[in-house]
Design an enzyme around this catalytic site. Structure first.
Site, PDB file in Angstrom:
ATOM      1  NE  ARG A 162      -3.405  -2.929  -0.972  1.00  0.00           N
ATOM      2  CZ  ARG A 162      -3.019  -2.359  -2.117  1.00  0.00           C
ATOM      3  NH1 ARG A 162      -2.303  -1.264  -2.100  1.00  0.00           N
ATOM      4  NH2 ARG A 162      -3.367  -2.902  -3.270  1.00  0.00           N
ATOM      5  CE  LYS A 196      -6.665  -3.383  -3.652  1.00  0.00           C
ATOM      6  NZ  LYS A 196      -7.336  -4.170  -2.609  1.00  0.00           N
ATOM      7  CB  SER A 222     -12.125  -5.691   0.946  1.00  0.00           C
ATOM      8  OG  SER A 222     -10.901  -5.187   1.370  1.00  0.00           O
TER       9      SER A 222
END
Lengths: 208, 208
Positions: free
Chosen positions: B40, B140, B109
């Site tokens: 990621r 995040k 998610s």
């Protein structure tokens, strides 16, 4: 699908004012003579890209105009779009060709002679190059240095591929840009933020 | 490839300190017991994702551990990775399954009961859900509200899929998180920024 780069709309749905307005702008721009549309929404998540692309395709198909997706091969595959436009830091052209197949239209951004020379080695792996930025533009803060109109002419002459000029092109400089020989001009705000996108497209198309 | 969510490394190469350090961290983390790795790199262009994924695969394969790509189906396809992890705003699960095929591992998610209930309707379209954020996390900034440890337990119990807890999990809270019953824990900085990533992985693995 046939490739005509004459008037290339880079559709930024945020500049347009959202999904619904982006469809309105595209409809008007197609009526005004846009010959190819690229969806480019760097601020958007991919689900929103996909939804807009799926709504754009019936419009572009009605005009026989290709719909190109910026950067995201997966969005292009998911939507059944006509191709992709990739930058020097995106997935490489051979990967795009392999994943999208022989029929897809693939464009590559080039900004200097070295990149044109490399693009020239790619042959049919790509269909066209986007040359620029011609002028500095606030739309892409991470863009390369502007090549200017003379630089554009030199890069287009050097390219073995079809070319489209991009970066800061507006109605007032469109004729000067066209004069140095690109296969077409690409615009973002000149259409996306126009009060009358159909008129803007027609004037850009006719500028000479 | 077998799915074991026990210790799920979300590899952020920027947190690690770049491409080469990300490989070092992964090598150490695999030796320390990581059971699945997700790449990621939201700040990176896709060519850099692809290059790192191609270098990661020989490492993860050596341990029989899946390499999952966050969001970008095209990077997963180009690299031949083992699957993808998608968020609620990314390309939808049916698109991911269609493009990646039956063998791919697909994670989704979820952050509340509504999203778990919807995920439950997806059956084998997805392989697992990432539940969280458990705690607020600076990694995040656009994440949903934290569900907390009790909320995590309720969401995991509600899910018909395998679950992995994510969001702010560190060594000091790993045991408490595990106690409410997720299939595993996912960490980012707890391994990526650890002085000794192998030790960090082993301690997270053993925490109980």
């Amino acid at each position: 699908m046939d490739l005509d780069l004459a008037l290339y709309l880079v559709l930024d749905p945020v500049q347009c004012g959202g999904h619904a307005r982006a469809l309105d702008v595209t409809r008007a721009a197609l009526a005004g003579g846009v010959t190819i549309v690229q969806l480019r929404a760097p601020e958007w998540h991919k689900r929103a890209w996909l939804e807009l692309a799926l709504d754009l395709l019936p419009l572009t198909r009605r005009y026989g105009v290709p719909l190109i997706i910026n950067d995201h091969l997966d969005v292009a595959l998911a939507a059944g779009a006509d191709g992709v436009h990739i930058g020097q830091n995106d997935l490489p052209p051979d990967v795009a060709r392999k994943l999208l197949g022989a029929q897809a239209l693939i464009g590559l951004s080039v900004s200097d002679a070295l990149q044109v020379d490399h693009a020239n080695t790619l042959g049919a792996m790509i269909d066209y190059v986007g040359v620029g930025p011609v002028f500095d533009t606030p739309t892409k803060p991470d863009a390369s240095a502007a090549c200017g109109i003379d630089g554009l002419g030199a890069l287009c002459a050097r390219s073995l591929h079809q070319t489209v000029a991009i970066g800061g092109i507006q109605l007032h400089n469109a004729a000067a840009v066209k004069r140095v020989g690109p296969g077409g001009i690409a615009v973002v705000s000149a259409i996306c933020t126009a009060v009358d996108p159909q008129l803007a497209a027609r004037q850009l198309h006719e500028a000479s």
